[in-house]
Write an enzyme that holds these catalytic residues in place. Structure first.
Site, PDB file in Angstrom:
ATOM      1  N   PRO A 169       0.844  -1.196   0.000  1.00 26.31           N
ATOM      2  CA  PRO A 169       0.000   0.000   0.000  1.00 26.31           C
ATOM      3  C   PRO A 169       0.878   1.244   0.000  1.00 26.31           C
ATOM      4  CG  PRO A 169      -0.022  -1.060   2.147  1.00 26.31           C
ATOM      5  CD  PRO A 169       0.751  -1.953   1.258  1.00 26.31           C
ATOM      6  N   ASP A 207       5.808   3.816   1.550  1.00 27.76           N
ATOM      7  CA  ASP A 207       5.060   2.656   2.052  1.00 27.76           C
ATOM      8  C   ASP A 207       4.172   3.134   3.195  1.00 27.76           C
ATOM      9  OD1 ASP A 207       4.119   0.343   3.248  1.00 27.76           O
ATOM     10  OD2 ASP A 207       6.022  -0.748   3.003  1.00 27.76           O
ATOM     11  N   HIS A 208       2.871   3.129   2.961  1.00 25.75           N
ATOM     12  CA  HIS A 208       1.962   3.727   3.922  1.00 25.75           C
ATOM     13  C   HIS A 208       1.844   2.912   5.205  1.00 25.75           C
ATOM     14  CE1 HIS A 208      -0.736   6.845   4.984  1.00 25.75           C
ATOM     15  NE2 HIS A 208      -1.153   7.128   3.745  1.00 25.75           N
ATOM     16  N   ARG A 209       2.412   1.705   5.173  1.00 22.40           N
ATOM     17  CA  ARG A 209       2.425   0.914   6.397  1.00 22.40           C
ATOM     18  C   ARG A 209       3.490   1.455   7.356  1.00 22.40           C
ATOM     19  NH1 ARG A 209       3.507  -4.797   3.680  1.00 22.40           N
ATOM     20  NH2 ARG A 209       5.048  -3.396   2.762  1.00 22.40           N
TER      21      ARG A 209
END
Lengths: 427, 352
Positions: free
Chosen positions: A225, A397-399
């Site tokens: 994501p 990386d949105h994590r």
């Protein structure tokens, strides 16, 4: 009632002729104009046609006899009145029907076959053939399969082209002919193989090697994501610095100065130099920046790493980037350098575009793209001036990080590029 | 009446039904009608007058039109044609008979060096409305010089038309056109066909330069002229029994050749067979095959075939049936053109 036919004047002014052969026998029925005898004159052997239809009652001379012109030759019983004089006799003497035209026709026509009426229906004009010899082919001495008419193709081509079409399995009729007079040419066959020029069909080629690897990597990248943000940066001062230092040994480049700014900004936002480990739901923060440089080699896209970029100044970074790019293009770069990057820098501006949204490489939490430098009207010192402007994009990386952190990182980089002196304070 | 005695003239034109003539009689009728219609027409030839011609073609014409219009000449072909050239210069329309094909060669100089080029030499001021009639072809059991087919010599010469006829009607109409033409015309008479009868319409006209499709067919084009036209028709009839359609073309004009007609046919059939009695080398078939190759090469499904006399002097008459193209040789060539087995596919020395 009977009729006597006397030897007519056959020409040449002769008074007598020799009977070479009889073509009929006594008792035979003959048709009008049927050949009844061969007679020889001084210059020729000629066929003598019958002037009547009827039955031969008597032959007045034997073969080899010489007959005076005007002497009785044949005595007839005429056919019944009303009989079509042109109709063939009911039972012609078969021995009289053999071909004389053909050297190879020793054989008789098939026994029992009745001669056709000697008036071929397809004749035009007035070619009456009553009394002609019958058209019968001599039996062949070899087997002949029945004739089968093959449909003629409307296509026209010279024999070498026909042969080529046959070898290639091309139906000439399906080829668009461009030759003079509608003739199919070799070039037409080539075009037929390639398919219609107007609507080229899809072409497939096998994805192998680096192409296939890139496909896999990018597919994997999309499982992460990710989001992106970008910033337009006035890099006029940075470019001035590049020009000022251009004459020095180990001169920096715009790319190396950007790389330097990135390296200097990472410690304030460590999440951009990290990796999310889904197996353990852990985030791994890297101790050093292994700066990946995206290189467009002939064989495809490679990311070559300048490991621990923080140890190098801008000049040394420029040299290291140039070296690993060259090695990547030449294919001499080691496997380790192609897999060790922790943060990637992609200079898509070399392709003339203003920017782009890169996809993350697996195992990295951020990737930075640089667009082309544009001379643009820009706010500067309270007015509008033409400035050198660069768009910098970061995909993250949105994590690992959120927009706030990623934007903070991007702003840090942008400020250093706008005011290179800031690097003095941070470096 | 128990017995009817027939006069020797039984076969003469006058006693036949009005519309049915032998080919020879049709020629005689054409000559008589031309003499009647045009006072400039004059006939010259050996034995054409008092005797009436060796084939009886001119029988009765001298008696009817007089010895100054139907002239018996000495046996000197160059002099006959040369005399006709002089008469044409003075406005006459001479019709010359060369008695037999093999006797024409003394006249070749006059034909090639004078007749065929006077119009050209005088820039069109002098026309040569000369007709040269000549029996040709073999198959009548004759002695040497009486069965030859010298048409190619004349076809090769620019300035003279060469035509022939295959039926009584064709003979009548084409000869009338030849006599009426202001061009010099060699009119070749297939002597083996002199006795072939046919209906003749004396009002029917013909041109001097077109071929005629006698039988339409899809499978092969058979181009012939003169004496072989009947053989070709017979061949077409025999082939039809095997399901093969032969398109028979009577060329009619040997020079100029109606190449358009043959090309149009070959475009339909894709196969060409040319037959004539003359030898193959430098012949009418050589010219026709070359022209078709130039114009319809892409339409040909197979190499053109030729059926001709052999490249030997004309043989003694006992052998002539081996020399002349006959029905079987023509059909064998049609088989070859159609890609079927033929006698040539037999092993050497095999039965034929």
């Amino acid at each position: 009632m009977s009729i006597v036919f006397r030897l007519p004047d056959l020409g040449e002014g002769l008074t007598e002729s020799e009977i070479v052969s009889w073509k009929v026998a006594e008792g035979d029925q003959v048709a009008l104009n049927q050949v009844i005898a061969e007679v020889e004159t001084a210059k020729a052997v000629v066929d003598l046609p019958s002037p009547y239809a009827g039955t031969i009652r008597r032959l007045h001379a034997a073969e080899g006899d010489t007959v005076e012109v005007g002497a009785p030759l044949v005595e007839y019983e005429p056919a019944a009145p009303g009989t079509d004089p042109a109709a063939p006799a009911a039972a012609p003497a078969s021995e009289a029907r053999a071909h004389e035209d053909e050297p190879d026709t020793e054989q008789q026509p098939e026994p029992g076959s009745q001669p056709e009426p000697e008036r071929v229906p397809v004749l035009v004009g007035s070619v009456a053939v009553a009394g002609e010899k019958r058209a019968v082919r001599a039996p062949r001495t070899f087997p002949q399969p029945p004739f089968v008419r093959e449909d003629r193709s409307a296509a026209r081509a010279y024999p070498p082209v026909r042969r080529l079409a046959k070898e290639r399995g091309i139906d000439l009729a399906a080829v668009v002919a461009t030759g003079e007079g509608g003739v199919v040419t070799r070039a037409d066959l080539d075009r037929a193989v390639r398919g219609p020029a107007a609507a080229p069909g899809p072409r497939r080629e096998k994805a192998t090697g680096l192409r296939r690897q890139t496909a896999k990597t990018m597919t994997a990248a999309l499982t992460v994501p990710q989001a992106a943000c970008f910033l337009q940066v006035d890099v006029t001062e940075t470019l001035r610095l590049v020009r000022d230092l251009a004459d020095e040994q180990g001169a920096p480049t715009l790319l190396s100065l950007v790389a330097r700014a990135v390296v200097l900004a990472v410690p304030r936002t460590p999440g951009v130099n990290a990796a999310y480990l889904p197996e353990t739901d852990e985030i791994e923060f890297r101790p050093a920046v292994n700066l990946g440089i995206a290189v467009a080699a002939d064989r495809g896209l490679l990311v070559a790493s300048v490991d621990d970029a923080g140890r190098l100044d801008a000049g040394a970074l420029a040299a290291a980037i140039a070296r690993c790019a060259a090695e990547a293009r030449a294919g001499t770069i080691g496997m380790a350098a192609l897999t060790s990057a922790t943060l990637t820098l992609s200079n898509v501006g070399v392709f003339g575009v203003d920017g782009g949204i890169p996809l993350l490489a697996p195992g990295q939490s951020a990737i930075i793209a640089l667009g082309a430098v544009r001379r643009m009207p820009w706010e500067h010192e309270g007015g509008v001036a033409l400035r050198d402007v660069l768009t910098v994009t970061v995909t993250f990386d949105h994590r690992v990080v959120d927009g706030r952190e990623a934007s903070g990182f991007l702003r840090d980089v942008g400020r250093m590029l706008e005011r290179p002196g800031l690097a003095l304070a941070r470096g | 009446m128990t017995e009817e005695t027939l006069a020797p003239e039984t076969l003469a034109p006058e006693t036949l039904a009005p519309e049915t003539l032998t080919l020879g009689a049709a020629i005689g009728r054409a000559l008589g009608d031309a003499l009647d219609a045009d006072p400039d027409v004059v006939l010259l030839g050996e034995d054409i007058g008092r005797l009436g011609g060796v084939f009886r073609v001119t029988d009765g014409l001298q008696a009817h039109f007089g010895a100054d219009r139907v002239i018996d000449t000495p046996l000197a072909e160059a002099a006959i044609v040369g005399t006709a050239v002089g008469m044409a210069y003075r406005g006459a329309r001479p019709v010359v008979e060369i008695q037999f094909d093999g006797f024409v060669f003394p006249a070749l100089d006059q034909v090639v060096a004078q007749v065929a080029r006077l119009h050209y030499r005088t820039r069109g001021r002098v026309r040569m409305p000369l007709t040269i009639r000549m029996p040709y072809g073999g198959g009548i059991g004759s002695v040497e010089h009486h069965a030859e087919s010298p048409e190619a010599y004349f076809a090769h010469t620019p300035g003279i038309r060469v035509v022939t006829a295959s039926s009584a009607q064709e003979a009548y109409s084409t000869l009338r056109a030849a006599i009426a033409s202001d061009d010099p015309v060699l009119f070749l008479e297939p002597k083996a066909r002199y006795w072939a009868k046919g209906e003749v319409d004396v009002d029917a006209t013909a041109d001097l330069d077109t071929a005629r499709v006698l039988v339409p067919g899809r499978d092969a084009t058979l181009a012939v002229y003169g004496p072989l036209v009947q053989t070709a028709l017979d061949a077409a009839a025999a082939a039809r029994e095997e399901g093969i359609e032969i398109e028979v073309i009577d060329l009619r004009s040997i020079s100029p050749l109606d190449v358009d007609a043959v090309v149009a046919s070959v475009e339909r059939t894709g196969r060409l067979v040319v037959a004539h009695e003359a030898p193959a080398e430098a012949s009418v078939s050589s010219e026709l095959v070359a022209c078709v190759a130039e114009r319809a090469f892409a339409a040909l499904e197979a190499p053109p075939e030729r059926v001709t006399g052999y490249d030997t002097p004309y043989p003694p008459s006992a052998l002539e049936q081996h020399y002349l193209p006959g029905l079987d040789r023509i059909l064998d060539a049609v088989d070859r053109a159609l890609g079927r087995r033929s006698s040539r596919s037999l092993p050497a020395g095999g039965a034929r």
